[in-house]
Design an enzyme around this catalytic site. Structure first.
Site, PDB file in Angstrom:
ATOM      1  N   CYS A 274       0.393   0.669   0.611  1.00 31.90           N
ATOM      2  CA  CYS A 274      -0.689   0.366  -0.333  1.00 31.90           C
ATOM      3  C   CYS A 274      -0.940  -1.133  -0.440  1.00 31.90           C
ATOM      4  O   CYS A 274      -2.055  -1.571  -0.733  1.00 31.90           O
ATOM      5  CB  CYS A 274      -0.361   0.909  -1.723  1.00 31.90           C
ATOM      6  SG  CYS A 274       0.228   2.607  -1.754  1.00 31.90           S
TER       7      CYS A 274
ATOM      8  N   CYS B 159      -1.763  -0.338  -5.584  1.00 33.58           N
ATOM      9  CA  CYS B 159      -1.007   0.875  -5.857  1.00 33.58           C
ATOM     10  C   CYS B 159      -1.072   1.164  -7.354  1.00 33.58           C
ATOM     11  O   CYS B 159      -1.510   0.324  -8.143  1.00 33.58           O
ATOM     12  CB  CYS B 159       0.436   0.723  -5.377  1.00 33.58           C
ATOM     13  SG  CYS B 159       1.341   2.290  -5.260  1.00 33.58           S
ATOM     14  N   ASP B 160      -0.589   2.336  -7.727  1.00 32.13           N
ATOM     15  CA  ASP B 160      -0.831   2.886  -9.065  1.00 32.13           C
ATOM     16  C   ASP B 160      -0.631   1.903 -10.208  1.00 32.13           C
ATOM     17  O   ASP B 160      -1.512   1.680 -11.028  1.00 32.13           O
ATOM     18  CB  ASP B 160       0.101   4.073  -9.307  1.00 32.13           C
ATOM     19  CG  ASP B 160      -0.166   5.224  -8.360  1.00 32.13           C
ATOM     20  OD1 ASP B 160      -0.861   5.010  -7.364  1.00 32.13           O
ATOM     21  OD2 ASP B 160       0.328   6.322  -8.608  1.00 32.13           O
TER      22      ASP B 160
ATOM     23  N   GLU C 153       7.282  10.328 -12.730  1.00 33.94           N
ATOM     24  CA  GLU C 153       6.296  11.316 -12.308  1.00 33.94           C
ATOM     25  C   GLU C 153       7.003  12.549 -11.741  1.00 33.94           C
ATOM     26  O   GLU C 153       7.961  12.420 -10.975  1.00 33.94           O
ATOM     27  CB  GLU C 153       5.388  10.738 -11.218  1.00 33.94           C
ATOM     28  CG  GLU C 153       4.523   9.598 -11.687  1.00 33.94           C
ATOM     29  CD  GLU C 153       3.665   9.020 -10.572  1.00 33.94           C
ATOM     30  OE1 GLU C 153       2.732   8.275 -10.886  1.00 33.94           O
ATOM     31  OE2 GLU C 153       3.939   9.315  -9.383  1.00 33.94           O
TER      32      GLU C 153
ATOM     33  N   SER D  92       2.233  12.501 -10.996  1.00 37.42           N
ATOM     34  CA  SER D  92       1.496  11.750  -9.988  1.00 37.42           C
ATOM     35  C   SER D  92       0.048  12.206  -9.996  1.00 37.42           C
ATOM     36  O   SER D  92      -0.258  13.349 -10.363  1.00 37.42           O
ATOM     37  CB  SER D  92       2.108  12.018  -8.609  1.00 37.42           C
ATOM     38  OG  SER D  92       1.223  11.632  -7.580  1.00 37.42           O
TER      39      SER D  92
END
Length: 563
Positions: free
Chosen positions: A56, A129-130, A449, A475
């Site tokens: 990512c 990324c997240d 997650e 997630s």
């Protein structure tokens, strides 16, 4: 030696003066590339989340250099600095995942620390990324200096239209006997072909879309392939855009308003976005001084439909949405229907309506974004559930394919690993409601997650027959009948701590309730007998996080002001 003329846009950098006081700092800056003329320019900090730990972010250093060039060419002086990132995809299902949500706070802290210390006048933050995306926005909000966020871009599909979730679900399919080890290995080898964030409407692409709708990234930034000329152009334009924001004195607080957050919620609902968006948007709004609550998601969700047929519950990938024009035509459609606040200011210096004025609709024949009169689901897929199991709220992602009602018997686990083992060995069967607790922000700590358990459930073919509830989270790739963010969490003595094996649980995603079918008297008896477990960590970043983090219902932030 005469004074160097100072650019009036230099609001935060230390003043350039003659004399001994500034000789040392000027000398140090010369050593990293400053020339005489640079000392009078606005300094633009370029916050890079580059790292080799995840695809990512593996390309982001190059993007940071391009953004720096854009700032320089527009009359500023770019200064690149790094912050951290972690990899959810690598850490999922392990103890390491406890650091994931924690990293959001570390990123915000580090951007604030570097920019506050160095006195940058403006900022570009590049995330891929997240957690580093909301972390970047929270850092920019704290500093409140002219800023632009850039998304690193989405990954391309793997062989056979696969992605990271294909790998997780292949593990469950192998446990069921449907895939050989050789087939699992082939998927593992080919699903991730290069740089970029996970390819569905998972958390990374959800948050990128939310940030563009919020007005904090340039139009189109959220829907570009990581490896593309469009992404390079986006970065260069972002560096220049900060200089324009400095000229106009437009700061994040001017952009991230209540109406802007409502726009972000609207867009991620239509896209079928991740449940993590609820947690992150509330956290971002909290940091920006905007009051956003779980009720706002319900209020907006009643009038906003799900329109995108995107993974994980749909068929298409983000790269395919990129190919038909990204989210700009969708936003134009929503604006024309009166579903977005067009007067919100954005990082272009223009309003959302002005940015969208010349956007063309999607071409006829595309099947990814449905028209408003033919939605996949008439109301939001993000359901905020309350009840005696979640008196302060919980978050479910119900697209309708899972059904809207589930009744089953509790099968209780004290950790993700325990649940995963029982799913894979066949202990979990149809009709079970898996209860995974002590995984909340404080109890985990870190609110892991539950991607491995949900993927194993899907891989074993139990997606329609088993529900999973947790005080942890999911997630963006999780799907099935899942409810997370249950508050209060088990570690704080929430009702989820009191559930016992065999208890009946009823989940209704139409009236938005989650109920434990146990009498109040019995619950009180269990509550009286309950004892809070000892913290799992007593030193280090996880211990500090557990001591300072707020409830998931308030965004799980670590700098919540005193009431």
């Amino acid at each position: 030696m005469s004074d160097t003329p100072q650019d009036p846009r230099r609001r935060y950098s230390a003043p350039v003066v003659d004399g001994v006081a500034k000789s040392a700092s000027r000398s140090m800056l010369r050593a990293v590339g400053f020339k005489d003329e640079d000392f009078s320019k606005p300094q633009v900090g370029i916050a890079s989340t580059w790292s080799m730990v995840t695809p990512c972010n593996s390309h982001i250093h190059e993007l940071a250099e391009i953004a720096c060039k854009g700032a320089d060419q527009a009359g500023g002086k770019g200064v690149i600095f790094n912050t951290i990132t972690i990899s959810d995809g690598i850490a999922n299902g392990t103890e390491g995942m406890k650091y994931s949500l924690v990293s959001r706070e570390v990123i915000a802290d580090s951007i604030e620390t570097v920019a506050g210390c160095e006195g940058f006048d403006g900022l570009v933050a590049i995330g891929g990324c997240d957690k580093n995306m909301p972390g970047c926005i929270m850092g920019l909000a704290r500093l409140n200096r002219p800023s632009v966020f850039v998304y690193g871009g989405t990954i391309l599909p793997g062989e056979g239209h696969t992605d990271i979730i294909s790998v997780f679900e292949a593990v469950g399919a192998h446990a069921k006997g449907e895939l050989s080890l050789i087939e699992v290995k082939h998927i593992e080898e080919t699903a991730i072909p290069g740089p970029g964030s996970c390819g569905g409407m998972y958390t990374a692409n959800t948050m990128a879309s939310a940030i563009e709708a919020l007005g904090m990234s340039l139009p189109g930034s959220s829907a570009q392939n990581a490896v593309s000329n469009d992404k390079k152009a986006d970065c260069e334009a972002a560096g220049a855009a900060v200089m324009n924001l400095l000229d106009l004195d437009i700061k994040p607080s001017d952009i991230m308003t209540q109406h802007a957050f409502e726009n972000a919620i609207t867009v991620i609902i239509t896209l079928g976005g991740s449940t993590n968006a609820v947690l992150h948007l509330i956290g971002m709004a909290n940091t920006a001084g905007v009051k956003l609550t779980l009720d706002d998601f319900t209020r907006i969700g009643k009038k906003v439909p799900l329109l995108a047929d995107l993974r994980p519950s749909g068929h298409y990938m983000m790269s395919e949405l990129v190919a038909i024009g990204g989210i700009q035509p969708l936003m134009k459609m929503l604006l024309d229907a009166g579903m977005l606040h067009g007067d919100c200011l954005t990082v272009t210096g223009k309003t959302l309506a002005e940015n969208l004025a010349t956007v063309e609709p999607y071409a006829d024949g595309q099947k990814i974004i449905m028209p408003l009169d033919q939605p996949i689901k008439a109301e939001s897929h993000l359901r905020i559930l309350f009840g005696n199991l979640a008196p302060e709220g919980s978050v479910a992602k119900i697209t309708g394919k899972e059904g809207t009602h589930f009744k089953g018997r509790a099968r209780v686990f004290g950790s993700e690993e325990e649940a995963q083992a029982r799913i894979l060995d066949g202990t979990v069967v149809a009709g079970d409601v898996l209860v995974i607790r002590y995984e909340g922000p404080r109890g985990g700590p870190g609110m892991r997650e539950m991607l491995s358990p949900t993927s194993a459930i899907m891989g074993r073919g139990l997606g329609s027959d088993v529900a999973l509830i947790t005080d942890g989270r999911f997630s963006g790739g999780s799907h099935g009948f899942v409810v997370g963010h249950i508050t209060p969490e088990a570690f704080d003595g929430g009702p989820i701590a009191l559930v016992q094996d065999g208890d009946e649980i009823v989940i209704d995603a139409v009236v938005d309730t989650i109920e434990l079918m146990v009498s109040d008297d019995e619950l009180q008896r269990r509550r009286d007998a309950w004892q809070q477990p000892q913290p799992r960590y007593t030193r280090g970043v996880l211990a500090k996080y557990a001591r300072t983090v707020s409830s998931a219902s308030t965004g799980a932030v670590t700098d919540l002001p005193e009431p």
